[in-house]
Design an enzyme around this catalytic site. Structure first.
Site, short mmCIF file in Angstrom:
data_model
loop_
_atom_site.label_atom_id
_atom_site.label_comp_id
_atom_site.label_asym_id
_atom_site.label_seq_id
_atom_site.Cartn_x
_atom_site.Cartn_y
_atom_site.Cartn_z
N ASN A 3 -10.01 0.10 -0.53
CA ASN A 3 -8.55 0.20 -0.46
C ASN A 3 -7.97 -0.36 -1.77
O ASN A 3 -8.02 -1.56 -2.00
CB ASN A 3 -8.05 -0.59 0.75
CG ASN A 3 -6.54 -0.54 0.91
OD1 ASN A 3 -5.82 -0.08 0.02
ND2 ASN A 3 -6.05 -1.02 2.04
N CYS A 56 0.81 -1.22 0.00
CA CYS A 56 0.00 0.00 0.00
C CYS A 56 0.85 1.27 0.00
O CYS A 56 0.37 2.34 -0.35
CB CYS A 56 -0.95 0.01 1.19
SG CYS A 56 -2.11 -1.36 1.16
N HIS A 68 -3.16 7.52 2.07
CA HIS A 68 -3.55 6.22 1.54
C HIS A 68 -4.95 5.90 2.06
O HIS A 68 -5.24 6.09 3.24
CB HIS A 68 -2.55 5.14 1.97
CG HIS A 68 -3.04 3.76 1.74
ND1 HIS A 68 -3.54 3.34 0.53
CD2 HIS A 68 -3.15 2.68 2.58
CE1 HIS A 68 -3.91 2.08 0.62
NE2 HIS A 68 -3.70 1.65 1.86
N1 ACO Z 1 -18.68 -8.21 8.51
C1 ACO Z 1 -19.19 -8.49 9.72
N2 ACO Z 1 -18.43 -8.88 10.75
C2 ACO Z 1 -17.11 -8.96 10.55
C3 ACO Z 1 -16.51 -8.68 9.32
C4 ACO Z 1 -17.36 -8.28 8.28
N3 ACO Z 1 -16.89 -7.97 7.04
N4 ACO Z 1 -15.18 -8.86 9.43
C5 ACO Z 1 -14.95 -9.23 10.70
N5 ACO Z 1 -16.10 -9.30 11.36
C6 ACO Z 1 -16.32 -9.67 12.76
C7 ACO Z 1 -15.22 -10.53 13.32
O1 ACO Z 1 -15.40 -11.87 12.96
C8 ACO Z 1 -15.37 -10.27 14.78
O2 ACO Z 1 -16.43 -11.08 15.25
P1 ACO Z 1 -16.33 -11.79 16.69
O3 ACO Z 1 -16.23 -10.66 17.66
O4 ACO Z 1 -17.59 -12.55 16.75
O5 ACO Z 1 -15.08 -12.62 16.61
C9 ACO Z 1 -15.83 -8.83 14.85
O6 ACO Z 1 -16.33 -8.50 13.54
C10 ACO Z 1 -14.73 -7.88 15.21
O7 ACO Z 1 -13.59 -8.21 14.40
P2 ACO Z 1 -12.31 -7.32 14.39
O8 ACO Z 1 -11.35 -7.83 13.40
O9 ACO Z 1 -11.84 -7.13 15.79
O10 ACO Z 1 -12.95 -5.96 13.89
P3 ACO Z 1 -12.32 -4.54 13.88
O11 ACO Z 1 -13.16 -3.57 14.59
O12 ACO Z 1 -10.85 -4.56 14.20
O13 ACO Z 1 -12.47 -4.17 12.34
C11 ACO Z 1 -11.07 -4.11 10.42
C12 ACO Z 1 -11.85 -4.98 11.38
C13 ACO Z 1 -12.05 -3.20 9.69
C14 ACO Z 1 -10.34 -4.99 9.42
C15 ACO Z 1 -10.08 -3.25 11.23
O14 ACO Z 1 -9.30 -4.07 12.07
C16 ACO Z 1 -9.18 -2.47 10.34
O15 ACO Z 1 -9.61 -1.56 9.68
N6 ACO Z 1 -7.89 -2.78 10.37
C17 ACO Z 1 -6.95 -2.13 9.53
C18 ACO Z 1 -6.74 -3.02 8.38
C19 ACO Z 1 -6.58 -2.30 7.09
O16 ACO Z 1 -7.03 -1.20 6.86
N7 ACO Z 1 -5.91 -2.99 6.23
C20 ACO Z 1 -5.71 -2.51 4.94
C21 ACO Z 1 -4.42 -2.97 4.45
S1 ACO Z 1 -3.16 -2.20 5.28
C22 ACO Z 1 -3.21 -0.70 4.83
O17 ACO Z 1 -3.59 -0.41 3.74
C23 ACO Z 1 -2.82 0.29 5.80
#
Ligand code: ACO
Length: 324
Positions: A281, A115, A251
């Protein structure tokens, strides 16, 4: 004393026609529009058509950037294409784009920093232009992340999209362009974090392409600190500040990361360019796509101070400050 500086001459972008909404995704994986919007700010993303390659997206973006610059392909002697989703393992997708544009001079190569790829490519092009080795560069970010997603993994497949963006950089004499140009770039990597965001395939390891795997919470935890660190480096190097920049073009990974970074740095929300809602993204393509959006709608104008940042797999992260 005059010096050579890299000045942005033009910008362009391209998005595949097909739009995939959150509601459509919710029909194939256990998710909802509400969950995706609340956690990421993403509403929809574009998906490349069958047979539409990263090089196709890149070529369209490059052609539009050249038109915006008032230049033709033959004016370009350097192509750096940032991508993690190349057409083939080799040759570089940049070489394919070079051939398709009919360019036979200079050099073309790919750069892989996930990224952060566009910021790394911009810094690399800037360094080459300032040495006088090349005169005009196409810096492209182009991705077809839809091809490396596990469409059954709701934790990742909702986050990414396909697209491409490009800028044309020209080596100019500071006596002629004054303040304009790339003012500073700051690149960082820390491979100890490589297992937090990776693709589980590759030519040397599995002989397969593989799928993207991510520890979302871990990425989130590190993102804001790393982003703000390199931006503070850019401010320290130039004397610029949250108050003096005109536009912040981060980004586009996640609305919450963007908002938290801007807030920590004291950047006014009105200066933040956000496209993640409509693009998802798009990895290395996200910054030039956002630049093109804000340039075309009249926000970014010649003379504006534009701050870029990215963070991604590796981890890699970086910033660039440009007088547009
Ligand atoms: N829909 C519904 N529920 C979901 C989904 C979805 N698409 N994805 C995960 N969940 C659930 C999980 O299973 C979990 O359920 P549980 O509590 O029953 O186990 C719950 O939601 C919480 O999961 P988390 O992973 O803790 O959710 P979080 O609030 O952290 O959000 C996310 C997840 C959006 C991926 C977040 O961690 C994030 O934005 N991280 C940054 C990652 C990113 O942006 N990566 C891009 C690449 S790197 C870059 O470009 C910088």
């Amino acid at each position: 004393m005059s010096v050579i500086k890299s000045v942005v001459r033009g910008v362009g972008s391209y998005l595949p026609e097909r739009v995939l909404t959150n509601s459509e995704l919710a029909r194939s994986v256990d998710t909802s529009d509400e969950w995706i919007v609340q956690r990421t700010g993403i509403r929809e993303r574009h998906i490349a058509a069958t047979g539409e390659l990263t090089s196709d997206l890149a070529r369209h973006a490059a052609t539009r950037a050249l038109a915006d610059a008032g230049l033709v392909a033959g004016d370009i002697d350097l192509i750096i294409l940032a991508t993690s989703t190349p057409d083939q393992t080799f040759p570089a997708t940049a070489a394919t784009v070079q051939a398709q544009l009919g360019i036979t001079q200079g050099a073309a190569f790919d750069l892989q920093a996930v990224c952060s790829g566009f910021v790394f490519a911009l810094a690399t092009a800037d360094a080459h232009l300032r040495t006088g080795s090349f005169k005009r560069a196409l810096v492209i970010g182009a991705e077809t992340f839809s091809r490396i997603l596990d469409w059954e993994d709701r934790g990742t497949c909702v986050l990414f999209g396909d697209g491409a963006g490009a800028v044309v950089l020209e080596a100019c004499d500071s006596a002629e362009v004054g303040e304009r140009g790339i003012l500073t770039t700051h690149l960082r990597s820390d491979g100890r974090h490589r297992s937090k965001l990776f693709v589980d395939g590759g030519p040397s390891s599995t002989q397969t392409v593989g799928h993207l795997r991510m520890e979302g919470r871990e990425v989130f935890k590190h993102a804001v600190g790393m982003i703000t660190d390199v931006i503070e480096d850019a401010f320290a190097a130039t004397g610029a500040s949250a108050d003096t920049i005109d536009w912040f073009v981060p980004h586009q990974a996640n609305r919450r990361i963007i908002d938290a970074s801007a807030q920590k740095l004291g950047i006014a929300p009105s200066k933040v360019v956000t496209t993640v809602d409509l693009h998802g993204n798009t990895s290395a393509a996200s910054i030039p796509l956002a630049l093109d959006t804000a340039h075309k709608d009249g926000r970014i104008k010649s003379g504006d101070l534009v701050l870029l940042e990215a963070m991604g797999g590796g981890f890699t992260w970086g910033s660039a400050l440009i007088r547009w």
